[in-house]
Design a protein around this motif. Structure first.
Motif, PDB file in Angstrom:
ATOM      1  N   LEU A  90       0.834  -1.200   0.000  1.00 20.25           N
ATOM      2  CA  LEU A  90       0.000   0.000   0.000  1.00 20.25           C
ATOM      3  C   LEU A  90       0.878   1.262   0.000  1.00 20.25           C
ATOM      4  O   LEU A  90       0.632   2.210  -0.758  1.00 20.25           O
ATOM      5  N   ALA A  91       1.927   1.252   0.838  1.00 12.56           N
ATOM      6  CA  ALA A  91       2.845   2.396   0.880  1.00 12.56           C
ATOM      7  C   ALA A  91       3.472   2.618  -0.481  1.00 12.56           C
ATOM      8  O   ALA A  91       3.575   3.747  -0.974  1.00 12.56           O
ATOM      9  N   LYS A  92       3.896   1.532  -1.118  1.00 12.14           N
ATOM     10  CA  LYS A  92       4.529   1.634  -2.433  1.00 12.14           C
ATOM     11  C   LYS A  92       3.549   2.227  -3.450  1.00 12.14           C
ATOM     12  O   LYS A  92       3.907   3.122  -4.231  1.00 12.14           O
ATOM     13  N   ALA A  93       2.316   1.723  -3.422  1.00 12.27           N
ATOM     14  CA  ALA A  93       1.304   2.221  -4.364  1.00 12.27           C
ATOM     15  C   ALA A  93       1.059   3.710  -4.167  1.00 12.27           C
ATOM     16  O   ALA A  93       0.772   4.434  -5.115  1.00 12.27           O
ATOM     17  N   LYS A  94       1.174   4.175  -2.923  1.00 10.60           N
ATOM     18  CA  LYS A  94       0.929   5.585  -2.624  1.00 10.60           C
ATOM     19  C   LYS A  94       2.196   6.424  -2.771  1.00 10.60           C
ATOM     20  O   LYS A  94       2.167   7.643  -2.539  1.00 10.60           O
ATOM     21  N   GLY A  95       3.341   5.780  -3.074  1.00 10.38           N
ATOM     22  CA  GLY A  95       4.597   6.516  -3.156  1.00 10.38           C
ATOM     23  C   GLY A  95       5.078   7.006  -1.797  1.00 10.38           C
ATOM     24  O   GLY A  95       5.789   8.002  -1.703  1.00 10.38           O
ATOM     25  N   LYS A  96       4.685   6.315  -0.731  1.00 15.30           N
ATOM     26  CA  LYS A  96       5.068   6.707   0.631  1.00 15.30           C
ATOM     27  C   LYS A  96       5.897   5.596   1.266  1.00 15.30           C
ATOM     28  O   LYS A  96       6.207   4.608   0.630  1.00 15.30           O
ATOM     29  N   LYS A  97       6.243   5.785   2.536  1.00 15.74           N
ATOM     30  CA  LYS A  97       7.041   4.784   3.233  1.00 15.74           C
ATOM     31  C   LYS A  97       6.253   4.199   4.402  1.00 15.74           C
ATOM     32  O   LYS A  97       5.533   4.919   5.090  1.00 15.74           O
ATOM     33  N   PHE A  98       6.435   2.895   4.626  1.00  9.86           N
ATOM     34  CA  PHE A  98       5.961   2.236   5.837  1.00  9.86           C
ATOM     35  C   PHE A  98       7.217   1.794   6.586  1.00  9.86           C
ATOM     36  O   PHE A  98       7.904   0.863   6.161  1.00  9.86           O
ATOM     37  N   LEU A  99       7.544   2.496   7.663  1.00  7.17           N
ATOM     38  CA  LEU A  99       8.799   2.258   8.392  1.00  7.17           C
ATOM     39  C   LEU A  99       8.515   1.670   9.772  1.00  7.17           C
ATOM     40  O   LEU A  99       7.492   1.985  10.377  1.00  7.17           O
ATOM     41  N   PHE A 100       9.432   0.820  10.264  1.00  9.10           N
ATOM     42  CA  PHE A 100       9.152   0.112  11.527  1.00  9.10           C
ATOM     43  C   PHE A 100      10.449  -0.234  12.240  1.00  9.10           C
ATOM     44  O   PHE A 100      10.561  -1.270  12.891  1.00  9.10           O
ATOM     45  N   GLU A 101      11.456   0.654  12.111  1.00 11.27           N
ATOM     46  CA  GLU A 101      12.775   0.368  12.670  1.00 11.27           C
ATOM     47  C   GLU A 101      12.741   0.001  14.136  1.00 11.27           C
ATOM     48  O   GLU A 101      13.413  -0.921  14.582  1.00 11.27           O
ATOM     49  N   SER A 102      11.960   0.752  14.922  1.00 13.95           N
ATOM     50  CA  SER A 102      12.057   0.582  16.376  1.00 13.95           C
ATOM     51  C   SER A 102      11.276  -0.611  16.896  1.00 13.95           C
ATOM     52  O   SER A 102      11.252  -0.855  18.097  1.00 13.95           O
ATOM     53  N   THR A 103      10.631  -1.388  16.011  1.00 11.92           N
ATOM     54  CA  THR A 103       9.898  -2.563  16.510  1.00 11.92           C
ATOM     55  C   THR A 103      10.842  -3.613  17.089  1.00 11.92           C
ATOM     56  O   THR A 103      10.478  -4.354  17.981  1.00 11.92           O
TER      57      THR A 103
ATOM     58  N   GLY B 110      16.772   1.334  19.662  1.00 17.18           N
ATOM     59  CA  GLY B 110      17.709   2.320  19.133  1.00 17.18           C
ATOM     60  C   GLY B 110      18.781   1.770  18.206  1.00 17.18           C
ATOM     61  O   GLY B 110      19.523   2.529  17.592  1.00 17.18           O
ATOM     62  N   THR B 111      18.896   0.443  18.116  1.00 13.69           N
ATOM     63  CA  THR B 111      19.907  -0.149  17.245  1.00 13.69           C
ATOM     64  C   THR B 111      19.317  -0.383  15.865  1.00 13.69           C
ATOM     65  O   THR B 111      18.359  -1.130  15.731  1.00 13.69           O
ATOM     66  N   PRO B 112      19.858   0.249  14.841  1.00 21.74           N
ATOM     67  CA  PRO B 112      19.234   0.058  13.528  1.00 21.74           C
ATOM     68  C   PRO B 112      19.441  -1.365  13.024  1.00 21.74           C
ATOM     69  O   PRO B 112      20.558  -1.869  13.046  1.00 21.74           O
ATOM     70  N   MET B 113      18.380  -2.003  12.601  1.00 21.86           N
ATOM     71  CA  MET B 113      18.449  -3.387  12.145  1.00 21.86           C
ATOM     72  C   MET B 113      17.863  -3.458  10.738  1.00 21.86           C
ATOM     73  O   MET B 113      18.551  -3.737   9.773  1.00 21.86           O
ATOM     74  N   PHE B 114      16.585  -3.127  10.620  1.00 24.94           N
ATOM     75  CA  PHE B 114      15.942  -3.179   9.308  1.00 24.94           C
ATOM     76  C   PHE B 114      16.595  -2.188   8.340  1.00 24.94           C
ATOM     77  O   PHE B 114      16.871  -2.525   7.195  1.00 24.94           O
ATOM     78  N   SER B 115      16.840  -0.967   8.797  1.00 24.59           N
ATOM     79  CA  SER B 115      17.382   0.041   7.885  1.00 24.59           C
ATOM     80  C   SER B 115      18.826  -0.265   7.513  1.00 24.59           C
ATOM     81  O   SER B 115      19.277   0.079   6.427  1.00 24.59           O
ATOM     82  N   THR B 116      19.571  -0.927   8.417  1.00 29.60           N
ATOM     83  CA  THR B 116      20.939  -1.306   8.072  1.00 29.60           C
ATOM     84  C   THR B 116      20.929  -2.305   6.921  1.00 29.60           C
ATOM     85  O   THR B 116      21.706  -2.182   5.980  1.00 29.60           O
ATOM     86  N   PHE B 117      20.029  -3.268   6.983  1.00 28.28           N
ATOM     87  CA  PHE B 117      19.922  -4.209   5.864  1.00 28.28           C
ATOM     88  C   PHE B 117      19.423  -3.503   4.611  1.00 28.28           C
ATOM     89  O   PHE B 117      19.962  -3.685   3.527  1.00 28.28           O
ATOM     90  N   ARG B 118      18.398  -2.665   4.772  1.00 30.04           N
ATOM     91  CA  ARG B 118      17.778  -2.025   3.612  1.00 30.04           C
ATOM     92  C   ARG B 118      18.737  -1.061   2.934  1.00 30.04           C
ATOM     93  O   ARG B 118      18.876  -1.059   1.716  1.00 30.04           O
ATOM     94  N   GLU B 119      19.427  -0.243   3.736  1.00 34.27           N
ATOM     95  CA  GLU B 119      20.213   0.840   3.159  1.00 34.27           C
ATOM     96  C   GLU B 119      21.691   0.510   3.038  1.00 34.27           C
ATOM     97  O   GLU B 119      22.369   1.009   2.146  1.00 34.27           O
ATOM     98  N   ALA B 120      22.222  -0.288   3.979  1.00 31.46           N
ATOM     99  CA  ALA B 120      23.667  -0.442   4.026  1.00 31.46           C
ATOM    100  C   ALA B 120      24.142  -1.817   3.566  1.00 31.46           C
ATOM    101  O   ALA B 120      25.311  -2.002   3.256  1.00 31.46           O
ATOM    102  N   MET B 121      23.267  -2.803   3.536  1.00 29.02           N
ATOM    103  CA  MET B 121      23.679  -4.140   3.078  1.00 29.02           C
ATOM    104  C   MET B 121      22.608  -4.746   2.181  1.00 29.02           C
ATOM    105  O   MET B 121      22.171  -5.871   2.386  1.00 29.02           O
ATOM    106  N   PRO B 122      22.177  -3.987   1.151  1.00 30.24           N
ATOM    107  CA  PRO B 122      21.012  -4.428   0.373  1.00 30.24           C
ATOM    108  C   PRO B 122      21.172  -5.783  -0.307  1.00 30.24           C
ATOM    109  O   PRO B 122      20.203  -6.505  -0.486  1.00 30.24           O
ATOM    110  N   ALA B 123      22.389  -6.150  -0.676  1.00 28.28           N
ATOM    111  CA  ALA B 123      22.559  -7.409  -1.413  1.00 28.28           C
ATOM    112  C   ALA B 123      22.936  -8.569  -0.492  1.00 28.28           C
ATOM    113  O   ALA B 123      23.167  -9.681  -0.950  1.00 28.28           O
ATOM    114  N   ALA B 124      22.980  -8.309   0.826  1.00 25.34           N
ATOM    115  CA  ALA B 124      23.311  -9.387   1.758  1.00 25.34           C
ATOM    116  C   ALA B 124      22.116 -10.318   1.935  1.00 25.34           C
ATOM    117  O   ALA B 124      20.967  -9.894   1.835  1.00 25.34           O
ATOM    118  N   GLU B 125      22.395 -11.582   2.189  1.00 25.81           N
ATOM    119  CA  GLU B 125      21.328 -12.557   2.370  1.00 25.81           C
ATOM    120  C   GLU B 125      21.415 -13.073   3.800  1.00 25.81           C
ATOM    121  O   GLU B 125      22.418 -13.675   4.175  1.00 25.81           O
TER     122      GLU B 125
END
Lengths: 252, 252
Positions: free
Chosen positions: B141-154, B158-173
């Protein structure tokens, strides 16, 4: 989107990156729509190769690793005899700068990055010299050109550090840090603790390919100092040179 | 750029965020050109407030923390009596969803996120229920609206987990992970090791505000299970519900 890549410096790190890119080729295309070819390679001892239509990466790896020159695989109407010429004639849109680090001045890596940014390329480097001696200039130049100057692997290699702060914790303020930031001395000290002499431990590190023939960069603390300088320069916004870092080697 | 923010849920986490934003106000404007106002707040027990021109954040914090309703600071031509109405009438462009987690269904948080995205807002949530029960739908839904659905702190706060994978290690498996992902049980076990009874340790955690009056979410392993489910769903692309996670509590 197709990307043309130039490798300036083609030592252990750059060749591992080339292999990793080949291994991830299918995933990059499937997940991100990214395809790539390598259109320029500059080595320190094995010559230069350019082909704007794409070089044979496997062949380049094989030639360098068997001690041969890569000049044979070049396919270009001009003779190419310098790294700057590789950058200029590769038609690349992304340049990897992986030439050996120069602790004092950052050259010639800074020159390479400058040339690539001026030619409209994005740049990624593993060369710490470019960060501590050229961070402000190269970041400003990249911004002016609408490109990126990236240097994630200069500190902590595979562990994202700069990009985590940039992308995932942009409003955080780094006040201090501590840690082991040189693997070679860490291994040497661990092996000495287990009973080896300093010389034996150094030879072991040279044997597994993580210490140079002249290990002074690691054992005299220059590598750790330049990493501290890079972290302070970028993450604490405090320009610092390796020469200004309080440094103690482990020669004993 | 000016941002209008809506807080849906205004408990400990949301109020800490509000205070942090106020503390970072000058830095956000200086470094990123970002200014903000809070135009809507929905609480579980202290009412609702809307003012498209900006609410007094300090006053809202003070009212909630002294046990009073925030309805008095609202300034809107319609009566506002639900979270969905706060979203609809706040004119916000960014919604923070911080209502209490619902392990079984993720509601009503998923409803809140859906409403905000449909109204063209970007959304950030600390609510794990939205990730394990609504990840695909809300991301699409966020993609269709051109917006973001973010949930880092779940997960890991305070330790970035999702965004580190998304932004800093995108090709890591990500193949596997291990770690301590529930602080409360970790503290309880440490204090029991040091000689306290289970009950004493639980009371300590309640006293410092990290365990609920009913501590079952933590001590029965539901919080850890839903975090494991969130990590698997997002980083390993394997949808998983907390009910499917092999779970052992620490009631002994």
């Amino acid at each position: 989107m197709h990307h043309k890549l130039a490798f300036i410096g083609f030592g252990n790190v750059a060749r591992s990156l080339a292999r990793l890119l080949m291994r991830k080729q299918a995933a990059l295309e499937r997940d991100y729509g990214i395809t790539f070819s390598v259109t320029g390679i500059a080595t320190g001892k094995h010559g230069y190769a350019v082909n704007p239509n794409g070089l044979d990466i496997s062949q380049a790896l094989q030639l360098v690793e068997s001690g041969q020159s890569i000049t044979s695989i070049t396919n270009y109407h001009l003779p190419i005899t310098t790294s700057i010429e590789v950058i200029a004639h590769s038609s690349a849109d992304f340049m990897f700068e992986n030439s050996p680090v120069n602790y004092e001045t950052g050259q010639p890596a800074i020159e390479h990055v400058r040339a690539a940014l001026n030619a409209g390329m994005r740049v990624s480097t593993a060369n710490k010299g470019t960060v501590v001696h050229g961070y402000r200039e190269l970041t400003a130049l990249a911004k002016a050109k609408g490109k990126k100057f990236l240097f994630e692997s200069t500190v902590l290699g595979g562990t994202p550090m700069f990009s985590t702060f940039r992308e995932a914790m942009p409003a955080a303020e780094l006040i201090s840090f501590k840690g082991i930031i040189n693997a070679t001395t860490n291994i040497i000290l661990s092996r000495m603790e287990a009973g080896e002499t300093f010389e034996e431990a150094v030879r072991y590190c040279q044997g597994i390919g993580i210490a140079e023939t002249d290990p002074s960069g690691d054992v005299d603390g220059w590598d750790a100092s330049i990493k501290v300088a890079a972290l302070a320069t970028v993450l604490m916004k405090t320009p610092l040179k390796p020469q200004q870092v309080d440094r103690t080697g482990i020669r004993g």
